[in-house]
Design a protein around this motif. Structure first.
Motif, PDB file in Angstrom:
ATOM      1  N   PHE A 162      84.667  68.499  18.910  1.00 51.90           N
ATOM      2  CA  PHE A 162      83.737  67.617  18.197  1.00 51.90           C
ATOM      3  C   PHE A 162      82.362  67.617  18.860  1.00 51.90           C
ATOM      4  N   PHE A 163      82.347  67.634  20.187  1.00 50.03           N
ATOM      5  CA  PHE A 163      81.079  67.616  20.915  1.00 50.03           C
ATOM      6  C   PHE A 163      80.490  69.009  21.124  1.00 50.03           C
ATOM      7  N   ILE A 164      81.324  70.024  21.282  1.00 47.39           N
ATOM      8  CA  ILE A 164      80.852  71.367  21.613  1.00 47.39           C
ATOM      9  C   ILE A 164      80.558  72.203  20.371  1.00 47.39           C
ATOM     10  N   GLU A 165      81.464  72.201  19.424  1.00 46.54           N
ATOM     11  CA  GLU A 165      81.301  73.015  18.212  1.00 46.54           C
ATOM     12  C   GLU A 165      81.799  72.240  16.987  1.00 46.54           C
ATOM     13  N   PRO A 166      81.032  71.210  16.590  1.00 51.24           N
ATOM     14  CA  PRO A 166      81.495  70.332  15.510  1.00 51.24           C
ATOM     15  C   PRO A 166      81.712  71.042  14.174  1.00 51.24           C
ATOM     16  N   GLU A 167      80.873  72.028  13.862  1.00 45.92           N
ATOM     17  CA  GLU A 167      81.035  72.733  12.579  1.00 45.92           C
ATOM     18  C   GLU A 167      82.369  73.481  12.539  1.00 45.92           C
ATOM     19  N   THR A 168      82.733  74.074  13.662  1.00 49.10           N
ATOM     20  CA  THR A 168      84.009  74.787  13.737  1.00 49.10           C
ATOM     21  C   THR A 168      85.168  73.817  13.570  1.00 49.10           C
ATOM     22  N   LEU A 169      85.085  72.654  14.210  1.00 45.68           N
ATOM     23  CA  LEU A 169      86.154  71.668  14.076  1.00 45.68           C
ATOM     24  C   LEU A 169      86.304  71.234  12.624  1.00 45.68           C
ATOM     25  N   VAL A 170      85.203  70.958  11.958  1.00 51.65           N
ATOM     26  CA  VAL A 170      85.261  70.530  10.556  1.00 51.65           C
ATOM     27  C   VAL A 170      85.879  71.626   9.688  1.00 51.65           C
ATOM     28  N   ARG A 171      85.534  72.881   9.967  1.00 53.47           N
ATOM     29  CA  ARG A 171      86.060  73.999   9.181  1.00 53.47           C
ATOM     30  C   ARG A 171      87.546  74.245   9.470  1.00 53.47           C
ATOM     31  N   VAL A 172      87.930  74.246  10.743  1.00 51.64           N
ATOM     32  CA  VAL A 172      89.307  74.581  11.120  1.00 51.64           C
ATOM     33  C   VAL A 172      90.269  73.417  10.908  1.00 51.64           C
ATOM     34  N   ASP A 173      89.849  72.205  11.289  1.00 51.84           N
ATOM     35  CA  ASP A 173      90.742  71.045  11.202  1.00 51.84           C
ATOM     36  C   ASP A 173      89.940  69.801  10.827  1.00 51.84           C
ATOM     37  N   PRO A 174      89.584  69.681   9.539  1.00 52.91           N
ATOM     38  CA  PRO A 174      88.792  68.517   9.112  1.00 52.91           C
ATOM     39  C   PRO A 174      89.498  67.193   9.390  1.00 52.91           C
ATOM     40  N   ASN A 175      90.827  67.208   9.381  1.00 54.47           N
ATOM     41  CA  ASN A 175      91.631  66.032   9.722  1.00 54.47           C
ATOM     42  C   ASN A 175      91.285  65.559  11.136  1.00 54.47           C
ATOM     43  N   ALA A 176      91.172  66.494  12.079  1.00 50.79           N
ATOM     44  CA  ALA A 176      90.850  66.161  13.471  1.00 50.79           C
ATOM     45  C   ALA A 176      89.432  65.630  13.584  1.00 50.79           C
ATOM     46  N   ALA A 177      88.508  66.241  12.861  1.00 46.51           N
ATOM     47  CA  ALA A 177      87.114  65.778  12.906  1.00 46.51           C
ATOM     48  C   ALA A 177      87.023  64.325  12.449  1.00 46.51           C
ATOM     49  N   ALA A 178      87.728  63.993  11.383  1.00 43.46           N
ATOM     50  CA  ALA A 178      87.726  62.615  10.876  1.00 43.46           C
ATOM     51  C   ALA A 178      88.383  61.671  11.887  1.00 43.46           C
ATOM     52  N   MET A 179      89.491  62.121  12.501  1.00 48.43           N
ATOM     53  CA  MET A 179      90.172  61.298  13.490  1.00 48.43           C
ATOM     54  C   MET A 179      89.253  61.005  14.673  1.00 48.43           C
ATOM     55  N   VAL A 180      88.589  62.026  15.199  1.00 48.16           N
ATOM     56  CA  VAL A 180      87.718  61.830  16.355  1.00 48.16           C
ATOM     57  C   VAL A 180      86.583  60.871  16.001  1.00 48.16           C
ATOM     58  N   ARG A 181      85.960  61.065  14.840  1.00 44.77           N
ATOM     59  CA  ARG A 181      84.892  60.140  14.415  1.00 44.77           C
ATOM     60  C   ARG A 181      85.401  58.709  14.383  1.00 44.77           C
ATOM     61  N   GLU A 182      86.603  58.516  13.841  1.00 47.52           N
ATOM     62  CA  GLU A 182      87.167  57.167  13.734  1.00 47.52           C
ATOM     63  C   GLU A 182      87.508  56.586  15.104  1.00 47.52           C
ATOM     64  N   VAL A 183      88.109  57.388  15.974  1.00 46.43           N
ATOM     65  CA  VAL A 183      88.436  56.924  17.330  1.00 46.43           C
ATOM     66  C   VAL A 183      87.160  56.519  18.061  1.00 46.43           C
ATOM     67  N   LEU A 184      86.146  57.370  18.021  1.00 46.39           N
ATOM     68  CA  LEU A 184      84.880  57.073  18.716  1.00 46.39           C
ATOM     69  C   LEU A 184      84.252  55.798  18.164  1.00 46.39           C
ATOM     70  N   ALA A 185      84.293  55.625  16.848  1.00 44.05           N
ATOM     71  CA  ALA A 185      83.737  54.411  16.237  1.00 44.05           C
ATOM     72  C   ALA A 185      84.526  53.173  16.669  1.00 44.05           C
ATOM     73  N   LEU A 186      85.840  53.282  16.726  1.00 42.31           N
ATOM     74  CA  LEU A 186      86.675  52.136  17.121  1.00 42.31           C
ATOM     75  C   LEU A 186      86.381  51.673  18.542  1.00 42.31           C
ATOM     76  N   VAL A 187      86.020  52.598  19.421  1.00 38.90           N
ATOM     77  CA  VAL A 187      85.762  52.219  20.817  1.00 38.90           C
ATOM     78  C   VAL A 187      84.278  52.075  21.108  1.00 38.90           C
ATOM     79  N   GLY A 188      83.446  52.203  20.085  1.00 36.35           N
ATOM     80  CA  GLY A 188      82.017  51.955  20.245  1.00 36.35           C
ATOM     81  C   GLY A 188      81.204  53.111  20.815  1.00 36.35           C
ATOM     82  N   ILE A 189      81.684  54.334  20.616  1.00 38.72           N
ATOM     83  CA  ILE A 189      80.934  55.510  21.077  1.00 38.72           C
ATOM     84  C   ILE A 189      80.183  56.080  19.891  1.00 38.72           C
ATOM     85  N   GLU A 190      78.875  56.222  20.070  1.00 38.82           N
ATOM     86  CA  GLU A 190      78.039  56.772  18.985  1.00 38.82           C
ATOM     87  C   GLU A 190      77.784  58.239  19.206  1.00 38.82           C
TER      88      GLU A 190
END
Length: 183
Positions: free
Chosen positions: A155-183
């Motif tokens: 998510f931090f190093i190659e976000p476009e690749t993550l979205v392409r390969v595993d969009p489920n993971a990209a959404a999960m990471v965004r949600e986890v970061l939001a839940l703990v207050g990381i922008e």
């Protein structure tokens, strides 16, 4: 077996690492500048995660070499106390570049985020892992914790690749970061 699994199953393993650190495997003197460089690299790559790390009880230690008692040559280890209050990240500096060390620190910080916020994010991480069909890296297929850590790194190093390969993971990471207050 991951470090976390070893600690959970065998507290003696954590004691062996603690003893190795106490015996001088950790050499803070020469590596103080290394820690500063690593912190700067983390801020460049993932400023929100760096701020979270600074605001929470996360200790980062560097090993001058890998003690035999740890068993092998891991680059990064993570341990969060049983109640989730504190995390310790130990990085081995055995011939790795700053970028690789920073990436390892991101991976280990994602474990700290997970285990320090277990009640808030674990069900989300487990559900996303159960839906995963194409993990971003082989280690991400190992268990839900590695899935979050490797997906967080991508998510931090190659976000476009993550979205392409595993969009489920990209959404999960965004949600986890939001839940703990990381922008």
């Amino acid at each position: 077996m991951t470090y976390q699994e070893r600690v959970e199953r065998d507290p003696a393993w954590r004691a062996a690492l603690d003893a190795a650190l106490a015996e001088g495997w950790l050499d803070p003197g020469p590596y103080r500048s290394c820690l500063a460089d690593l912190d700067a690299a983390l801020r460049d790559i993932a400023p929100g995660l760096a701020s979270w790390k600074d605001a929470h009880p996360v200790e980062v230690a560097l090993l001058k070499s890998i003690p035999p008692s740890v068993g092998g040559s891991p680059v990064g280890l993570h341990h969060t106390s049983p109640g989730g209050e504190t995390s310790t990240i130990v990085l081995g500096l055995c011939g790795i570049e700053l970028q690789e060390a920073a990436e390892t620190l991101i991976h280990e910080c994602m474990h700290a985020v997970h285990y320090q916020n277990l009640a808030r994010v674990d069900a989300l991480v487990r559900a996303a892992f159960a839906r995963c069909t194409t993990p971003i890296a082989p280690i991400a297929a190992k268990n839900h914790s590695e899935y979050l850590a490797e997906s967080g790194l991508a998510f931090f190093i190659e976000p476009e690749t993550l979205v392409r390969v595993d969009p489920n993971a990209a959404a999960m990471v965004r949600e986890v970061l939001a839940l703990v207050g990381i922008e």
